[in-house]
Every structure is written in C-alpha cells, then in structure tokens.
Design a protein around this motif. Structure first.
Motif, PDB file in Angstrom:
ATOM      1  N   ALA A   1      -9.498   7.265 -28.712  1.00  0.00           N
ATOM      2  CA  ALA A   1      -8.668   8.291 -28.971  1.00  0.00           C
ATOM      3  C   ALA A   1      -8.719   8.993 -27.886  1.00  0.00           C
ATOM      4  N   ARG A   2      -9.856   9.115 -27.220  1.00  0.00           N
ATOM      5  CA  ARG A   2     -10.060  10.301 -26.093  1.00  0.00           C
ATOM      6  C   ARG A   2      -9.575   9.729 -24.826  1.00  0.00           C
ATOM      7  N   LEU A   3      -9.256   8.448 -24.775  1.00  0.00           N
ATOM      8  CA  LEU A   3      -8.914   7.788 -23.398  1.00  0.00           C
ATOM      9  C   LEU A   3      -7.733   8.196 -23.095  1.00  0.00           C
ATOM     10  N   ALA A   4      -7.558   8.677 -21.652  1.00  0.00           N
ATOM     11  CA  ALA A   4      -6.205   9.003 -21.398  1.00  0.00           C
ATOM     12  C   ALA A   4      -5.312   7.715 -21.086  1.00  0.00           C
ATOM     13  N   ASP A   5      -3.978   7.797 -21.118  1.00  0.00           N
ATOM     14  CA  ASP A   5      -3.183   6.565 -20.930  1.00  0.00           C
ATOM     15  C   ASP A   5      -3.681   5.900 -19.401  1.00  0.00           C
ATOM     16  N   GLY A   6      -3.570   4.485 -19.537  1.00  0.00           N
ATOM     17  CA  GLY A   6      -4.198   3.857 -18.376  1.00  0.00           C
ATOM     18  C   GLY A   6      -5.588   4.176 -17.946  1.00  0.00           C
ATOM     19  N   GLY A   7      -6.330   4.783 -19.020  1.00  0.00           N
ATOM     20  CA  GLY A   7      -7.858   4.894 -18.753  1.00  0.00           C
ATOM     21  C   GLY A   7      -8.546   3.477 -18.899  1.00  0.00           C
ATOM     22  N   VAL A   8      -9.675   3.629 -18.611  1.00  0.00           N
ATOM     23  CA  VAL A   8     -10.821   2.560 -18.941  1.00  0.00           C
ATOM     24  C   VAL A   8     -11.967   2.801 -19.767  1.00  0.00           C
ATOM     25  N   LEU A   9     -12.230   2.017 -20.949  1.00  0.00           N
ATOM     26  CA  LEU A   9     -13.400   2.374 -21.708  1.00  0.00           C
ATOM     27  C   LEU A   9     -14.548   1.407 -21.288  1.00  0.00           C
ATOM     28  N   LEU A  10     -15.691   1.763 -20.981  1.00  0.00           N
ATOM     29  CA  LEU A  10     -16.842   1.085 -20.505  1.00  0.00           C
ATOM     30  C   LEU A  10     -17.876   1.199 -21.402  1.00  0.00           C
ATOM     31  N   LEU A  11     -18.201   0.020 -22.169  1.00  0.00           N
ATOM     32  CA  LEU A  11     -19.121  -0.086 -23.332  1.00  0.00           C
ATOM     33  C   LEU A  11     -20.314  -0.989 -22.744  1.00  0.00           C
ATOM     34  N   GLN A  12     -21.587  -0.288 -22.730  1.00  0.00           N
ATOM     35  CA  GLN A  12     -22.670  -1.160 -22.366  1.00  0.00           C
ATOM     36  C   GLN A  12     -23.363  -1.334 -23.559  1.00  0.00           C
ATOM     37  N   TYR A  13     -23.995  -2.702 -23.761  1.00  0.00           N
ATOM     38  CA  TYR A  13     -24.896  -2.887 -24.832  1.00  0.00           C
ATOM     39  C   TYR A  13     -25.884  -4.090 -24.581  1.00  0.00           C
ATOM     40  N   HIS A  14     -26.986  -3.991 -25.241  1.00  0.00           N
ATOM     41  CA  HIS A  14     -27.829  -5.028 -25.230  1.00  0.00           C
ATOM     42  C   HIS A  14     -27.291  -6.214 -25.960  1.00  0.00           C
ATOM     43  N   SER A  15     -27.101  -7.657 -25.535  1.00  0.00           N
ATOM     44  CA  SER A  15     -26.169  -8.524 -26.205  1.00  0.00           C
ATOM     45  C   SER A  15     -26.976  -9.374 -27.208  1.00  0.00           C
ATOM     46  N   LEU A  16     -26.554  -9.523 -28.224  1.00  0.00           N
ATOM     47  CA  LEU A  16     -27.070 -10.256 -29.464  1.00  0.00           C
ATOM     48  C   LEU A  16     -27.370 -11.609 -28.964  1.00  0.00           C
ATOM     49  N   ASP A  17     -26.402 -12.156 -27.982  1.00  0.00           N
ATOM     50  CA  ASP A  17     -26.616 -13.638 -27.460  1.00  0.00           C
ATOM     51  C   ASP A  17     -28.205 -13.473 -26.831  1.00  0.00           C
ATOM     52  N   ALA A  18     -28.393 -12.359 -26.066  1.00  0.00           N
ATOM     53  CA  ALA A  18     -29.770 -12.076 -25.351  1.00  0.00           C
ATOM     54  C   ALA A  18     -30.823 -12.254 -26.497  1.00  0.00           C
ATOM     55  N   ILE A  19     -30.349 -11.531 -27.584  1.00  0.00           N
ATOM     56  CA  ILE A  19     -31.660 -11.269 -28.531  1.00  0.00           C
ATOM     57  C   ILE A  19     -32.009 -12.615 -29.348  1.00  0.00           C
ATOM     58  N   ILE A  20     -30.928 -13.314 -29.369  1.00  0.00           N
ATOM     59  CA  ILE A  20     -31.048 -14.774 -29.794  1.00  0.00           C
ATOM     60  C   ILE A  20     -31.974 -15.524 -28.838  1.00  0.00           C
ATOM     61  N   ARG A  21     -31.415 -15.566 -27.519  1.00  0.00           N
ATOM     62  CA  ARG A  21     -32.009 -16.518 -26.598  1.00  0.00           C
ATOM     63  C   ARG A  21     -33.416 -16.080 -26.364  1.00  0.00           C
ATOM     64  N   SER A  22     -33.777 -14.942 -26.314  1.00  0.00           N
ATOM     65  CA  SER A  22     -35.202 -14.434 -25.929  1.00  0.00           C
ATOM     66  C   SER A  22     -36.200 -14.132 -27.298  1.00  0.00           C
ATOM     67  N   GLU A  23     -35.456 -14.424 -28.409  1.00  0.00           N
ATOM     68  CA  GLU A  23     -35.914 -14.293 -29.666  1.00  0.00           C
ATOM     69  C   GLU A  23     -36.504 -12.633 -29.816  1.00  0.00           C
ATOM     70  N   GLN A  24     -35.677 -11.926 -29.581  1.00  0.00           N
ATOM     71  CA  GLN A  24     -36.185 -10.552 -29.673  1.00  0.00           C
ATOM     72  C   GLN A  24     -35.876  -9.878 -31.035  1.00  0.00           C
ATOM     73  N   TRP A  25     -36.580 -10.410 -31.990  1.00  0.00           N
ATOM     74  CA  TRP A  25     -36.618 -10.028 -33.321  1.00  0.00           C
ATOM     75  C   TRP A  25     -36.947  -8.366 -33.620  1.00  0.00           C
ATOM     76  N   ASN A  26     -37.751  -7.711 -32.478  1.00  0.00           N
ATOM     77  CA  ASN A  26     -38.131  -6.380 -32.805  1.00  0.00           C
ATOM     78  C   ASN A  26     -36.917  -5.677 -32.078  1.00  0.00           C
TER      79      ASN A  26
END
Ligand SMILES: [Zn+2]
Length: 379
Positions: free
Chosen positions: A150-175
């Motif tokens: 809702a806070r993004l101006a028209d034409g704006g860009v939302l940048l989301l950075q996350y530790h990916s679940l795919d990496a958690i699975i691949r590297s067995e990062q259960w913790n």
C-alpha cells in the motif's frame, strides 16, 4: 497443536514438517548468574497446502535479541545487491525509499541514500521499498505484505530479500527454524503472496549469503504487465525441482536435525576424551536448538565466543555455556574452534590467525553428523 491457519492465505490445511520440541526463545540470552531452566516453548514448522508458505507454528512472545555485530559477509552482500539493482536501472536518483528492516540490523538505507535516493518520511509513499529479512518477523504475513504494497508509489518497485527455502532444503539448514521468524519463503510462496496483493515479480538476484539468499523485485500488476525475467523463472523451476511445496521433502529436515545433534555430541565427547580443548564461535540463534538437541553443556563446550559486546557475560539459552568476548580466544590456544556461523568463516580465520598458527582448527558446526567434516585448511 492448536488449529493452524496460514499466516499468508488463511488456509487451514497443511502439514507439520519439523518439530524441534520445547526450545528456549533464542532471543533470550540470560545472564550467567540467572539459574535455569529457561522458559521453553514448542518450536515447529508447518507447511500450508494451499499457498505453500512454510511457517512457524505458535507465537510465543519473546523479548528482543541483543543486536549482534553485522558479519562482514552481510555488509558486503548489501553493497553487492545495491550495485546490481542500480545496474538494472531500478534506483532512480531523487526517488524516495522506505525500508522495512530486520530487528537484527543490516540497514540498506545508507547505501541507497548514497545512490541519490531520499528517505521517505514515515508512512509516506515511496518509489522504492526495501525489505531485507524484515517481513519474516511479522506474525501476520498477509497484513505485513499489504502494508508494504500500500505504501508503494505508482510505478514503484518493491524489493524483498529472503533466505530461500530452496537453500534451507538443499543445505539441510533445519536450524533456520527459530522463534520470532514466522515465515520461511520459497520464491514460489512469495510469488503467490504477491499475486494476492496484485503484484508480480519481474527480476531477481541470488547471493551466497546464508547458503542461498534471493532478492526479488516486484511491482504492481497495473504498472508492470511484463513477464518475469529469466532469473525469476529459473528460481521457480528450481523450487519445483527441489519440492518446496512437498511436505515429505521438508520432513527430511527432521532427520537431519537428529543426525546433526548426534554428530555434534559425539564429536564433542570424542574431543574431550582425547584431552583436546574446544570452544564455540558465534552465539547465533541457529546454535541454540543445536546445542540443546545435542545436550551440550559447559563440560563439553566451555564457552562460545561472540564479538557482540551486548552478549558478553550472558549464556547460551537453555544451557550453562557462557558467552565470552573474542579477547578470551587470544588467551587460550584451543585445539578446535567450532564455528556456528559459516558466513563468518573467512572473516574469523583472518581475524584470528593465531588459532591455526598454533595448530588449532576451525570446524564448521553445520558439517558435523555428515561426512566429510569441514575443517579449516582442508576442504
Ligand atoms: Zn497459506
């Protein structure tokens, strides 16, 4: 477990995929003079069948973690990421930026201001919204994303950075599972969340941080009818191949948790039996459940070193293991330093050359319970 409803889509059907039992809040570092047992809460991960978001079950109220020092790897990744987003032409000089940061630190605002963007006043619209590991801390994922969108101006860009679940699975990062982190995003799940907000991803970048971190750029459907780029499509294809929506795949983390804890305990016992001295390095949240499941205490691991002054004099939650400053590392000559934060590896080997000069080794805690164990100088 109480009836779960999805933090993103509200769906009530899903699977409990990881159950670490009762664990202390990993934000709660008690003083060494505070007697245990520390309060403990169930620590479980649930996978929504409807939207595919992996998420924390329950919601124990936990105090804020003492802010840690930012690993050099985190700081250099931020600079790298801002350079790549800039090169993609998404950071217009004179634009307004708003940040939804992580309570653990790691702000990008200084870098973005350096690119000529102005910080948007509180709750005012912004042309660029950056969320770097921020949204995972919101218990209500749906409203957290809606607020950013809702806070993004028209034409704006939302940048989301996350530790990916795919990496958690691949590297067995259960913790990676911990209290206070409510969502474990696959690109697939985050794209589904964005779609419900009438947003779509159009670009993505990948980083080695934490074994696999994704920065996703999204915009309003009304603004950007374009197709997602090759990087986004490839992340989604990899998610599908990894089985990020498959409860049986995620349940594999449970097996790894058991073997990892068992491997750590056996290694610590063997080192003690051999008369070798071991200390830990990095009082990170991911070390808490590992040390607890391994039933480690100070007789096996006499101290965990941490560079954060705020943690000195405290102890690891749920154990009697004290946290001490790096100055203590200089005093003794440990035979092995057990590194709980793999991203610190290059940094600490450079900062403490005396460990290896004296014949000691850095041991990657994440490699215990699997073969081969990663040692400094070796693999
Ligand atoms: Zn859901």
């Amino acid at each position: 477990m109480d009836e779960q409803s999805c933090r993103a889509c509200g769906g009530g059907v899903g699977d409990l995929v990881l159950d670490l039992g009762e664990q202390p809040a990993c934000d709660y570092f008690p003083g060494c003079d505070v007697a245990g047992p520390d309060p403990a809460y169930p620590l479980q991960m649930w996978l929504c069948s409807q939207c595919g978001l992996a998420q924390l079950v329950g919601d124990p109220t936990v105090p804020e973690e003492p802010r840690g020092t930012e690993p050099a790897a985190l700081v250099s990744q931020a600079a790298d990421a801002v350079r790549r987003v800039m090169a993609a032409g998404l950071l217009r000089r004179g634009g307004r930026v708003a940040e939804y940061g992580s309570p653990h630190g790691g702000s990008w605002l200084g870098l973005l201001n350096g690119c000529g963007l102005a910080t948007a006043p509180a709750s005012k619209p912004a042309d660029v919204i950056i969320d770097c590991f921020g949204m995972m801390h919101a218990p209500d994922q749906s409203s957290a994303l809606a607020e950013r969108a809702a806070r993004l101006a028209d034409g704006g860009v939302l940048l989301l950075q996350y530790h990916s679940l795919d990496a958690i699975i691949r590297s067995e990062q259960w913790n990676a599972l911990r209290h206070g982190h409510y969502a474990y995003y696959s690109t697939t799940a985050i794209v589904a969340m964005l779609a419900r907000t009438e947003f779509s991803p159009f670009a993505a970048w990948e980083f080695d941080l934490y074994g696999g971190t994704v920065l996703l750029a999204a915009g309003r459907d009304a603004d950007r009818p374009g197709e997602p780029d090759e990087a986004v499509r490839s992340l989604l294809a990899r998610d599908a191949a990894a089985g990020v929506r498959d409860a049986d795949v995620l349940t594999g983390l449970q097996t790894r948790a058991r073997l990892h804890a068992q491997g750590l305990r056996e290694w610590l016992v063997a080192e003690r039996s051999a008369g070798r001295t071991v200390v830990g390095y990095g009082a990170a949240s991911r070390a808490v459940a590992l040390l607890r499941l391994a039933e480690a205490d100070r007789s096996l691991l006499p101290a965990v070193i941490d560079a954060s002054p705020a943690k000195a004099g405290l102890r690891m939650p749920g154990t009697d293991i004290p946290i001490v400053s790096p100055a203590e590392l200089a005093k003794g000559e440990p035979d092995a330093v057990l590194l709980f934060v793999a991203d610190l590896r290059d940094e600490v080997r450079t900062a403490f050359p005396q460990i290896e000069e004296a014949g000691g080794q850095w041991i990657d805690a994440d490699s215990l319970g699997s073969f081969p164990v990663r040692r400094s100088g070796g693999l």
